[in-house]
Scaffold this motif. Structure first.
Motif, short mmCIF file in Angstrom:
data_model
loop_
_atom_site.label_atom_id
_atom_site.label_comp_id
_atom_site.label_asym_id
_atom_site.label_seq_id
_atom_site.Cartn_x
_atom_site.Cartn_y
_atom_site.Cartn_z
N GLY B 123 0.94 -1.33 -0.04
CA GLY B 123 0.05 0.06 -0.17
C GLY B 123 0.78 1.11 -0.10
N ALA B 124 1.81 1.33 0.96
CA ALA B 124 2.75 2.57 0.94
C ALA B 124 3.59 2.78 -0.18
N VAL B 125 3.92 1.59 -0.99
CA VAL B 125 4.74 2.00 -2.03
C VAL B 125 4.08 2.42 -3.21
N GLY B 126 2.72 1.89 -3.08
CA GLY B 126 1.82 2.22 -4.28
C GLY B 126 1.32 3.67 -4.19
N GLY B 166 -2.52 1.41 -4.65
CA GLY B 166 -1.83 1.45 -3.25
C GLY B 166 -2.60 2.08 -2.30
N PHE B 167 -3.24 3.34 -2.55
CA PHE B 167 -4.04 3.95 -1.68
C PHE B 167 -5.35 3.16 -1.04
N GLN B 168 -5.73 2.28 -2.14
CA GLN B 168 -7.09 1.72 -1.63
C GLN B 168 -6.40 0.58 -0.68
N ILE B 169 -5.33 0.00 -0.80
CA ILE B 169 -4.68 -0.89 0.01
C ILE B 169 -4.80 -0.36 1.51
N MET B 170 -4.08 0.91 1.58
CA MET B 170 -3.80 1.69 2.72
C MET B 170 -5.21 1.90 3.38
N LEU B 171 -6.23 2.29 2.62
CA LEU B 171 -7.57 2.68 2.95
C LEU B 171 -8.17 1.26 3.74
#
Lengths: 251, 318, 97
Positions: B123-126, B166-171
């Protein structure tokens, strides 16, 4: 019948899923950048096929299992793939020979499923998959020819790959109560019915590649009943680690 | 000499008029060298950048995430390929560039020398690394060298999903269990500062910047882009409920930008110098893949030679 | 370490994005033979449905005009304005021609 068909769909799905997982291990390790991209593409196609079939199997089963429940929460002895696809990648010659042997089979199986099956949902998945595996089959057979008829080193290496992999091919054509019941119900012909065409296609690729079919008496089988090689459990341990470590989490 | 001066003058006029330079056009040697350095570094970054994310493909926590991640890393291979091709138009071969990478002569983005320790790193990398990369790359779509600009148009078009995934993984993680939130914050802590370093040294100390700006290879300064990234990312972190790991971070009413704390350039220089956590692994992996592939590439070349020989002897027989 | 001369040749790739349009140059790649070049082009340049047809041609087989002769090649066309329809004035009564 439903239980047998369920079992049968899992065999199809697991062949695709396990091979996709193996091919995805190649990502960033390919022999050339272009081939890295090609292997990822094949892996993505197979993954898509696996997801469609696992979703279908899970839905029909009616126990609330989706694609991920089936992929991440079955043990190796519950997996139904053929042994051929779970073997470690080895070198590129091993991988591409395994791919050729499997692709030639997958084309025949999807072709029959797409054009003859009474199960319309399954045949719809197969129609889409058929186009994909035809492309895979062209890709892998071209490579087997290049390696077989390339340099002396590549010829020797890929002949050795073939010698090792060949004994695993017989399993693809085995029939049992499950495949017999499905054949009788018009879902898919017996596995044995694909043997003749497969043999002649593979023979013609191998002869163009100047490779010879090894003498083999070993019969390596068991995957369809959940008796796998030592390799599958490791593969699944890696694949399933997050789901098993954090059960119930959404990702 | 006067002819050289004429050509140079014409080239400078061309650039000033926002005209594109194409592969076979005359160009000053320094312009060519700068481009080769920058484009090949960029290509190497894409190729090495496959590894930290490739690290999680086999362990992705759902089949959907596995497909997305595999497609994303595959795109990076594609981007490396477009960029190597663009550099090749300048008269260097891909093998020469790869040799430079494998022997440590060529650099790549230092960010990829950090490890990806948990799934949250995907997530963070994306979100951060691709976010910073996009910020750097969008202006390059207008750079003065045609083949590079065209490659970048393609790259940027394809990259647009990378940051979002990536943002979606973080979310998802930040809305998940307490453990998942911790994973997200931990990944954010580890990737925030290296992401800011991705924009390169401060303008005052950047050694290639000025000439590249004049040649329109570069269109905004390192500090401008870095500030833009901070301004864009901080509100996104707030939305995710994550804390930016910078005690000095605060909104500045006067400038209309976020002020942020000093970057540890000592760490940056260490990683660039080869002493980061994964420098050795990244290059070793690349070299091993290349060496293991040598017999395959040779076989394909030998087969191509054989079959074209067979084809021509058939033609002459007929 | 490999030496540059063992590298697979470079191919230029042209893609027809949809029926009715001509092929357009999209980039290049390396491949040992033509079949591989087509296959690689498909995987590299049409992953997002960008194409319905692909041409590949070895980069070394392309003959190009010389950039330094650009002026000589192309400037002489500048003053042949009579080749363009706008050069011709028509009476207002004629709406379409």
């Amino acid at each position: 019948m439903e239980a047998q068909e369920h079992e049968w769909i899992l065999r199809l799905a697991d062949d695709a899923l396990v091979l996709a997982q193996r091919l995805s291990e190649w990502c960033s390790h390919g022999p050339a950048l272009e081939e890295d991209i090609a292997l990822s593409n094949i892996a993505l196609d197979l993954l898509g096929q696996a997801r469609a079939m696992l979703t279908l199997a899970g839905g029909r089963e009616g126990r609330g299992r989706d694609e991920d429940a089936l992929a991440y929460f079955r043990t190796d002895s519950e997996y139904r793939n053929a042994l051929l696809v779970e073997l470690p990648n080895g070198h590129f010659g091993d991988t591409i020979t395994r791919q050729m042997l499997f692709d030639q089979f997958a084309v025949l199986r999807y072709d029959a499923l797409a054009n003859q099956s009474v199960d319309l949902e399954l045949s719809a998945i197969a129609s889409k998959a058929l186009k994909e595996v035809r492309y895979h089959a062209a890709h892998s057979s071209q490579w087997v020819v290049r390696l077989g008829d390339g340099t002396e080193e590549s010829h020797q290496r890929v002949q050795e790959s073939l010698n090792v992999l060949w004994p695993y091919t017989e399993e693809l054509f085995e029939d049992d109560a499950v495949s017999q019941a499905c054949a009788a119900a018009g879902i898919l012909p017996l596995n044995a019915s694909f043997k003749e065409v497969w043999s002649s296609q593979v023979q013609s690729i191998l002869s163009e590649a100047t490779l010879s079919i090894p003498e083999s008496k070993a019969l390596l089988t068991g995957g369809r009943n959940g008796r796998h090689t030592e390799h599958l459990s490791y593969m699944l341990a890696e694949m399933q680690v997050l789901q098993r470590t954090y059960p119930g989490a959404e990702w | 000499m006067t002819q050289e001066m004429d050509l140079n003058q014409r080239f400078e006029q061309y650039i000033a008029a926002d005209q594109k330079i194409e592969a076979k056009d005359w160009m000053p040697d320094a312009y060519r060298k700068t481009l080769i350095r920058q484009i090949s570094q960029h290509a190497h970054s894409e190729i090495i950048g496959m590894q930290p994310e490739g690290n999680w493909i086999t362990r992705a926590p759902s089949l959907k995430r596995k497909s997305i991640l595999l497609a994303k890393v595959q795109d990076e291979a594609g981007h490396g390929l477009y960029l190597y091709s663009a550099a090749e138009t300048l008269g260097i071969s891909r093998d020469e560039m790869l040799d430079a990478l494998h022997t440590g002569k060529a650099k790549y983005s230092s960010i990829f020398n950090y490890p990806t320790l948990t799934w949250a790193d995907m997530g963070a990398v994306g979100w951060l690394v691709d976010g910073a990369a996009i910020m750097n790359q969008v202006p390059l779509c207008k750079c003065s060298y045609g083949p590079y600009a065209r490659a970048m148009v393609r790259v940027c078009k394809e990259e647009s999903f990378h940051q979002r995934q990536g943002f979606q993984i973080m979310l998802t993680l930040s809305q998940g269990t307490a453990e998942q939130k911790e994973l997200a914050q931990d990944a954010f802590n580890r990737w925030w500062w290296p992401s800011l370093m991705m924009f390169g040294p401060n303008d005052a100390t950047s050694k290639h910047s000025e000439q590249s700006m004049r040649w329109k290879i570069k269109r905004f300064s390192n500090d401008e882009l870095r500030q833009r990234f901070v301004d864009m990312t901080v509100p996104q972190a707030e939305l995710l409920g994550l804390t930016v790991p910078d005690a000095d971070l605060k909104w500045n009413e006067v400038t209309g930008h976020y002020d942020f704390g000093p970057i540890d350039w000592g760490e940056f220089e260490q990683v660039v110098a080869g002493n980061g956590p994964c420098n050795r692994e990244r290059i070793d992996t690349r070299v091993t893949a290349h060496e293991n592939g040598a017999w395959v590439r040779e076989a394909a070349t030998a087969y191509a030679a054989k079959s074209s020989k067979r084809a021509s002897s058939q033609n002459s027989a007929a | 370490m490999s030496t540059p001369n063992t590298e697979w040749p470079l191919w230029e790739v042209f893609v027809r994005s949809k029926q009715g349009l001509s092929h357009k140059h999209v980039g290049s790649l390396h491949a040992a033979d033509a079949a591989m070049a087509i296959s690689n082009a498909r995987d590299v340049y049409t992953r997002r449905q960008e194409g319905t047809s692909i041409w590949v041609v070895k980069a070394e087989d392309i003959t190009a005009s010389t950039p330094s002769e650009k002026d000589v090649m192309f400037d002489p066309a500048n003053d042949k304005v009579y080749r363009h329809p706008t050069f011709y004035d028509l009476p207002d009564e004629i709406k379409n021609m």
